[in-house]
Scaffold this active site. Structure first.
Site, PDB file in Angstrom:
ATOM      1  N   GLY A  46     -66.700  -0.653 -18.939  1.00 49.35           N
ATOM      2  CA  GLY A  46     -65.996  -0.669 -17.647  1.00 49.35           C
ATOM      3  C   GLY A  46     -66.565  -1.558 -16.559  1.00 49.35           C
ATOM      4  N   ASP A 104     -68.595   9.639 -11.933  1.00 47.81           N
ATOM      5  CA  ASP A 104     -67.692  10.789 -11.881  1.00 47.81           C
ATOM      6  C   ASP A 104     -68.568  12.057 -11.879  1.00 47.81           C
ATOM      7  OD1 ASP A 104     -65.322  12.301 -12.197  1.00 47.81           O
ATOM      8  OD2 ASP A 104     -65.200  11.940 -14.327  1.00 47.81           O
ATOM      9  N   THR A 105     -68.817  12.681 -13.021  1.00 44.86           N
ATOM     10  CA  THR A 105     -69.717  13.842 -13.054  1.00 44.86           C
ATOM     11  C   THR A 105     -71.174  13.411 -12.832  1.00 44.86           C
ATOM     12  OG1 THR A 105     -70.119  13.655 -15.425  1.00 44.86           O
ATOM     13  CG2 THR A 105     -68.252  15.025 -14.734  1.00 44.86           C
ATOM     14  N   GLY A 106     -71.467  12.135 -13.153  1.00 43.04           N
ATOM     15  CA  GLY A 106     -72.836  11.646 -13.028  1.00 43.04           C
ATOM     16  C   GLY A 106     -73.627  11.764 -14.329  1.00 43.04           C
ATOM     17  N   THR A 108     -73.351  10.117 -17.141  1.00 44.08           N
ATOM     18  CA  THR A 108     -73.712   8.821 -17.726  1.00 44.08           C
ATOM     19  C   THR A 108     -74.881   8.178 -16.979  1.00 44.08           C
ATOM     20  OG1 THR A 108     -71.388   8.559 -18.296  1.00 44.08           O
ATOM     21  CG2 THR A 108     -72.772   6.600 -18.489  1.00 44.08           C
ATOM     22  N   LYS A 132     -66.964   9.357  -7.201  1.00 40.61           N
ATOM     23  CA  LYS A 132     -66.111  10.528  -6.923  1.00 40.61           C
ATOM     24  C   LYS A 132     -67.008  11.682  -6.479  1.00 40.61           C
ATOM     25  CE  LYS A 132     -62.575   9.601 -10.476  1.00 40.61           C
ATOM     26  NZ  LYS A 132     -62.124  10.026 -11.812  1.00 40.61           N
ATOM     27  N   ASP A 160     -60.283   1.434 -17.905  1.00 45.60           N
ATOM     28  CA  ASP A 160     -59.142   1.521 -18.816  1.00 45.60           C
ATOM     29  C   ASP A 160     -58.485   2.896 -18.834  1.00 45.60           C
ATOM     30  OD1 ASP A 160     -61.296   2.890 -20.199  1.00 45.60           O
ATOM     31  OD2 ASP A 160     -60.020   2.835 -21.964  1.00 45.60           O
ATOM     32  N   ARG A 166     -57.817  -2.839 -18.427  1.00 46.50           N
ATOM     33  CA  ARG A 166     -59.098  -3.357 -17.921  1.00 46.50           C
ATOM     34  C   ARG A 166     -58.934  -4.701 -17.221  1.00 46.50           C
ATOM     35  NH1 ARG A 166     -63.210  -0.130 -20.001  1.00 46.50           N
ATOM     36  NH2 ARG A 166     -62.938   0.625 -22.109  1.00 46.50           N
TER      37      ARG A 166
HETATM   38  P1  5GP Z   1     -69.475  10.386 -15.728  1.00 46.83           P
HETATM   39  O1  5GP Z   1     -70.491  10.345 -16.832  1.00 46.83           O
HETATM   40  O2  5GP Z   1     -70.040  10.081 -14.356  1.00 46.83           O
HETATM   41  O3  5GP Z   1     -68.682  11.660 -15.727  1.00 46.83           O
HETATM   42  O4  5GP Z   1     -68.392   9.313 -16.058  1.00 46.83           O
HETATM   43  C1  5GP Z   1     -68.669   7.991 -16.043  1.00 46.83           C
HETATM   44  C2  5GP Z   1     -67.793   7.205 -16.983  1.00 46.83           C
HETATM   45  O5  5GP Z   1     -66.535   7.869 -17.230  1.00 46.83           O
HETATM   46  C3  5GP Z   1     -67.458   5.885 -16.349  1.00 46.83           C
HETATM   47  O6  5GP Z   1     -68.376   4.900 -16.723  1.00 46.83           O
HETATM   48  C4  5GP Z   1     -66.067   5.610 -16.885  1.00 46.83           C
HETATM   49  O7  5GP Z   1     -66.165   4.949 -18.116  1.00 46.83           O
HETATM   50  C5  5GP Z   1     -65.468   6.967 -17.125  1.00 46.83           C
HETATM   51  N1  5GP Z   1     -64.611   7.403 -15.995  1.00 46.83           N
HETATM   52  C6  5GP Z   1     -64.873   8.329 -15.058  1.00 46.83           C
HETATM   53  N2  5GP Z   1     -63.859   8.462 -14.184  1.00 46.83           N
HETATM   54  C7  5GP Z   1     -62.915   7.572 -14.574  1.00 46.83           C
HETATM   55  C8  5GP Z   1     -61.623   7.199 -14.059  1.00 46.83           C
HETATM   56  O8  5GP Z   1     -61.101   7.705 -13.050  1.00 46.83           O
HETATM   57  N3  5GP Z   1     -60.971   6.216 -14.752  1.00 46.83           N
HETATM   58  C9  5GP Z   1     -61.481   5.616 -15.852  1.00 46.83           C
HETATM   59  N4  5GP Z   1     -60.747   4.681 -16.432  1.00 46.83           N
HETATM   60  N5  5GP Z   1     -62.695   5.939 -16.367  1.00 46.83           N
HETATM   61  C10 5GP Z   1     -63.396   6.901 -15.725  1.00 46.83           C
END
Ligand code: 5GP
Length: 176
Positions: A46, A104-106, A108, A132, A160, A166
């Site tokens: 991404g 998002d959740t953090g 990653t 977020k 995506d 993308r």
């Molecule tokens: P986390 O681990 O913070 O929950 O999520 C991070 C990863 O989830 C980002 O690198 C991305 O790939 C994917 N992601 C989280 N939110 C979104 C969103 O709203 N749209 C898309 N396309 N991917 C997301």
């Protein structure tokens, strides 16, 4: 309004707004890392577009490397991180900026920051184009954020939906 597969998305952040913010982030990084040896660690897939524009907006002497992880399937996070390309560079003694498209959740960035910190870098900070806050469950500070956005699914500018969208230069938000 655009359609990808079965879903509709509406314009959320235009290309001009994105570039203005990316340039501002680049200027901040240029100031904060002046005189330091910087490595940008980019999270694939991404963040490739964001990383490309961000690199062009700073004249810091810096290197770039990539890691690939995934935690999303369709529009849902799976809470399980799959690493498919690991870090191929020695980052010991370097100032690392971890480049993400969206936090998002953090999960990653938290996972990657822990991993990088074990490799003896001078510092590790996170730079994410989108954040977020309502969904965030992590404990690391997201020091550099382009846009804080509501907890709704977005596509475009590297992000995506089902492997599509993308290449869009605008960021769109899920409508229905
Ligand atoms: P986390 O681990 O913070 O929950 O999520 C991070 C990863 O989830 C980002 O690198 C991305 O790939 C994917 N992601 C989280 N939110 C979104 C969103 O709203 N749209 C898309 N396309 N991917 C997301």
């Amino acid at each position: 309004m655009i359609r990808i597969d079965d879903k509709h998305f509406e314009t959320f952040i235009t290309h001009d707004e994105i570039l203005k913010e990316v340039n501002a982030l680049g200027a901040t990084l240029t100031q904060d890392y002046s005189g330091k040896e910087v490595v940008f660690v980019v999270v694939l897939n991404g963040a490739f577009m964001f990383a490309s524009d961000l690199m062009k907006s700073t004249d810091l002497p810096c290197d770039i490397t990539f890691v690939k992880v995934s935690s999303y399937e369709g529009m849902e996070t799976t809470n399980k991180i799959t690493e498919s390309i690991g870090l191929s560079m020695d980052i010991s003694g370097k100032h690392v900026v971890l480049i993400e498209d969206i936090v998002d959740t953090g999960n990653t960035v938290g996972y990657l920051k822990d991993l990088l910190e074990k490799l003896d870098p001078a510092s590790v900070e996170i730079c994410s184009l989108l954040f977020k806050p309502e969904a965030y469950k992590g404990s690391s500070e997201i020091k550099y954020v382009g846009f804080s956005i509501p907890d709704a699914f977005v596509v475009g500018y590297g992000l995506d939906y089902n492997g599509k969208g993308r290449n869009l230069n605008t960021i769109y938000q899920f409508k229905n």
